[in-house]
Design a protein around this motif. Structure first.
Motif, PDB file in Angstrom:
ATOM      1  N   GLU A   1       0.841  -0.945  -0.057  1.00  0.00           N
ATOM      2  CA  GLU A   1       0.320  -0.110   0.219  1.00  0.00           C
ATOM      3  C   GLU A   1       0.492   1.568  -0.220  1.00  0.00           C
ATOM      4  OE1 GLU A   1      -3.146   0.326   2.733  1.00  0.00           O
ATOM      5  OE2 GLU A   1      -2.987  -1.962   3.396  1.00  0.00           O
ATOM      6  N   TRP A   2       1.669   1.792   0.778  1.00  0.00           N
ATOM      7  CA  TRP A   2       2.585   2.732   0.660  1.00  0.00           C
ATOM      8  C   TRP A   2       3.501   2.667  -0.026  1.00  0.00           C
ATOM      9  CZ3 TRP A   2       7.416   5.430   2.228  1.00  0.00           C
ATOM     10  CH2 TRP A   2       7.522   6.433   3.638  1.00  0.00           C
ATOM     11  N   GLY A   3       2.907   4.738  -0.571  1.00  0.00           N
ATOM     12  CA  GLY A   3       3.097   4.989  -1.987  1.00  0.00           C
ATOM     13  C   GLY A   3       3.366   4.919  -2.396  1.00  0.00           C
ATOM     14  N   TYR A   4       1.765   4.066  -3.075  1.00  0.00           N
ATOM     15  CA  TYR A   4       0.777   4.243  -4.378  1.00  0.00           C
ATOM     16  C   TYR A   4       0.421   4.748  -4.607  1.00  0.00           C
ATOM     17  CZ  TYR A   4       4.145  -0.778  -3.073  1.00  0.00           C
ATOM     18  OH  TYR A   4       5.158  -1.134  -3.374  1.00  0.00           O
ATOM     19  N   PRO A   5       0.285   5.482  -5.982  1.00  0.00           N
ATOM     20  CA  PRO A   5      -1.027   6.631  -5.918  1.00  0.00           C
ATOM     21  C   PRO A   5      -2.364   6.103  -6.016  1.00  0.00           C
ATOM     22  CG  PRO A   5      -0.306   5.711  -7.994  1.00  0.00           C
ATOM     23  CD  PRO A   5       0.373   5.486  -6.843  1.00  0.00           C
ATOM     24  N   VAL A   6      -3.432   6.973  -5.533  1.00  0.00           N
ATOM     25  CA  VAL A   6      -4.497   6.066  -4.891  1.00  0.00           C
ATOM     26  C   VAL A   6      -5.582   7.677  -5.730  1.00  0.00           C
ATOM     27  CG1 VAL A   6      -6.122   6.408  -3.364  1.00  0.00           C
ATOM     28  CG2 VAL A   6      -4.160   5.090  -2.559  1.00  0.00           C
ATOM     29  N   ALA A   7      -6.745   6.836  -6.301  1.00  0.00           N
ATOM     30  CA  ALA A   7      -7.512   8.081  -6.589  1.00  0.00           C
ATOM     31  C   ALA A   7      -8.969   7.574  -6.285  1.00  0.00           C
ATOM     32  CB  ALA A   7      -7.674   8.035  -8.286  1.00  0.00           C
ATOM     33  N   ASP A   8      -9.150   6.385  -5.140  1.00  0.00           N
ATOM     34  CA  ASP A   8     -10.599   6.594  -5.182  1.00  0.00           C
ATOM     35  C   ASP A   8     -10.852   7.857  -2.957  1.00  0.00           C
ATOM     36  OD1 ASP A   8     -12.742   4.035  -4.201  1.00  0.00           O
ATOM     37  OD2 ASP A   8     -12.302   4.290  -2.071  1.00  0.00           O
ATOM     38  N   ASP A   9     -12.076   7.906  -3.532  1.00  0.00           N
ATOM     39  CA  ASP A   9     -12.394   9.304  -2.796  1.00  0.00           C
ATOM     40  C   ASP A   9     -12.255   8.403  -0.926  1.00  0.00           C
ATOM     41  OD1 ASP A   9     -12.704  10.933  -4.549  1.00  0.00           O
ATOM     42  OD2 ASP A   9     -14.252  11.984  -4.561  1.00  0.00           O
ATOM     43  N   GLN A  10     -13.282   7.219  -1.123  1.00  0.00           N
ATOM     44  CA  GLN A  10     -13.330   6.569   0.168  1.00  0.00           C
ATOM     45  C   GLN A  10     -12.230   6.227   0.259  1.00  0.00           C
ATOM     46  OE1 GLN A  10     -17.267   5.035  -0.506  1.00  0.00           O
ATOM     47  NE2 GLN A  10     -16.726   3.264   1.547  1.00  0.00           N
ATOM     48  N   ARG A  11     -10.857   5.858  -0.007  1.00  0.00           N
ATOM     49  CA  ARG A  11      -9.902   5.197   0.408  1.00  0.00           C
ATOM     50  C   ARG A  11      -9.151   6.504   1.010  1.00  0.00           C
ATOM     51  NH1 ARG A  11      -5.730   1.840  -2.675  1.00  0.00           N
ATOM     52  NH2 ARG A  11      -4.865   2.373  -1.125  1.00  0.00           N
ATOM     53  N   LEU A  12      -9.239   7.689   0.371  1.00  0.00           N
ATOM     54  CA  LEU A  12      -7.865   9.090   0.496  1.00  0.00           C
ATOM     55  C   LEU A  12      -8.841  10.001   1.706  1.00  0.00           C
ATOM     56  CD1 LEU A  12      -8.121  10.763  -3.112  1.00  0.00           C
ATOM     57  CD2 LEU A  12      -6.214   9.633  -1.689  1.00  0.00           C
ATOM     58  N   PHE A  13     -10.049   9.659   2.153  1.00  0.00           N
ATOM     59  CA  PHE A  13     -11.165   9.732   3.455  1.00  0.00           C
ATOM     60  C   PHE A  13     -10.855   9.105   4.140  1.00  0.00           C
ATOM     61  CE2 PHE A  13     -14.600   9.659   6.018  1.00  0.00           C
ATOM     62  CZ  PHE A  13     -14.372  11.961   6.443  1.00  0.00           C
ATOM     63  N   GLU A  14     -10.899   7.914   3.664  1.00  0.00           N
ATOM     64  CA  GLU A  14      -9.981   6.470   5.119  1.00  0.00           C
ATOM     65  C   GLU A  14      -9.095   7.308   5.699  1.00  0.00           C
ATOM     66  OE1 GLU A  14     -10.695   2.745   5.071  1.00  0.00           O
ATOM     67  OE2 GLU A  14      -8.649   2.472   4.968  1.00  0.00           O
ATOM     68  N   LYS A  15      -7.736   7.259   5.129  1.00  0.00           N
ATOM     69  CA  LYS A  15      -6.289   7.731   4.850  1.00  0.00           C
ATOM     70  C   LYS A  15      -6.078   8.988   6.199  1.00  0.00           C
ATOM     71  CE  LYS A  15      -2.543   6.431   5.124  1.00  0.00           C
ATOM     72  NZ  LYS A  15      -1.801   5.610   6.230  1.00  0.00           N
ATOM     73  N   LEU A  16      -6.927   9.783   5.653  1.00  0.00           N
ATOM     74  CA  LEU A  16      -6.886  11.158   6.111  1.00  0.00           C
ATOM     75  C   LEU A  16      -7.487  11.491   7.532  1.00  0.00           C
ATOM     76  CD1 LEU A  16      -8.189  13.781   3.512  1.00  0.00           C
ATOM     77  CD2 LEU A  16      -5.823  13.907   5.164  1.00  0.00           C
TER      78      LEU A  16
END
Length: 199
Positions: free
Chosen positions: A30-45
Motif C-alpha cells: 500500500e504505502w506510497g502507491y497513488p490512490v484516486a479513490d475518494d473513500q480511501r483518501l478520506f479513510e486515510k486522512l
C-alpha cells in the motif's frame, strides 16, 4: 545510519518496517502507491488524524474496527452521524475513543461533501498538491505541499489536519514517493506514479 532493512525475502525495505512485523505487508502492498479513490483518501486522512500522538501500529491494528465503526469511511453516511453516534463510538473499545477526533471525522465528512461539490472529487483536489520526489527521503515530517494543503483544508473547516498529519497522508497515498533510496519498492512506487492518470 542506513535507511533500509532486510525484508522477509532478504531484499531492502524502508527501515521503519522493522518497527512491527505487520509493517512489511503494509509497506509492500500500500504505502506510497497513488490512490484516486475518494473513500480511501478520506479513510486515510481520518486514520492519520486518529494517529496524532499515537503510533501507526496502534491505528493499523485497529483499522478494520475503524472501518466498521465509520461505515467504511463512506463520508456521505458519516456526515449523517449525530451525538448518539458520538456516544456509541466513545463506547467502542475497538477504536481510539477520543471525542475530539471522533467529532472531527464527522465534521470532516461534511466538509468532504462540500469539497466534492466544489471540486468534483477529493482526488481531484488532493492531487493538486502532488510533490516531487525528495532527494533525501524520510528526512522531513512536513513539506511545502503538506503545509499548503493543511492550510487550505483548515480554511475550508476541516479539523485535525495539521501539516505533519497531511504529510503522512501524502506519503501513504502516493502524492510523494518517500520510499528510502535503496528500498526495493521505491522504483515500483515511481512507476505507479508515472502510470497514474491524475484525476
Amino acid at each position: 545510519m542506513s535507511k533500509t532493512v532486510a525484508g522477509p525475502d532478504g531484499e531492502p525495505r524502508c527501515a521503519w518496517c522493522n518497527s512491527a512485523p505487520e509493517f512489511f505487508d503494509y509497506h509492500d502492498q500500500e504505502w506510497g502507491y497513488p490512490v484516486a479513490d475518494d473513500q480511501r483518501l478520506f479513510e486515510k486522512l481520518c486514520l492519520e488524524s486518529f494517529q496524532s500522538g499515537l503510533s501507526w501500529r496502534t491505528i493499523l491494528s485497529k483499522r478494520e474496527n475503524f472501518r466498521k465503526a465509520f461505515k467504511h469511511f463512506d463520508f456521505k453516511q458519516v456526515a449523517e452521524f449525530d451525538e448518539a453516534d458520538v456516544k456509541r463510538l466513545l463506547q467502542d473499545e475497538g477504536i481510539v475513543r477520543h471525542r475530539g477526533k471522533i467529532e472531527a471525522v464527522i465534521n470532516n465528512a461534511r466538509r468532504a461533501q462540500e469539497l466534492v461539490a466544489a471540486e468534483g472529487s477529493l482526488a481531484a483536489y488532493v492531487w493538486r498538491f502532488e510533490a516531487d520526489t525528495p532527494k533525501n527521503p524520510q528526512t522531513a515530517s512536513t513539506s511545502p505541499e503538506s503545509i499548503a494543503m493543511s492550510k487550505d483544508l483548515k480554511k475550508r473547516g476541516w479539523k485535525f489536519v495539521g501539516p505533519t498529519t497531511v504529510f503522512a497522508f501524502m506519503q501513504a497515498m502516493g502524492l510523494v514517493n518517500d520510499h528510502a533510496v535503496g528500498c526495493i519498492m521505491r522504483e515500483k512506487a515511481a512507476q505507479l506514479r508515472r502510470d497514474f492518470n491524475k484525476p
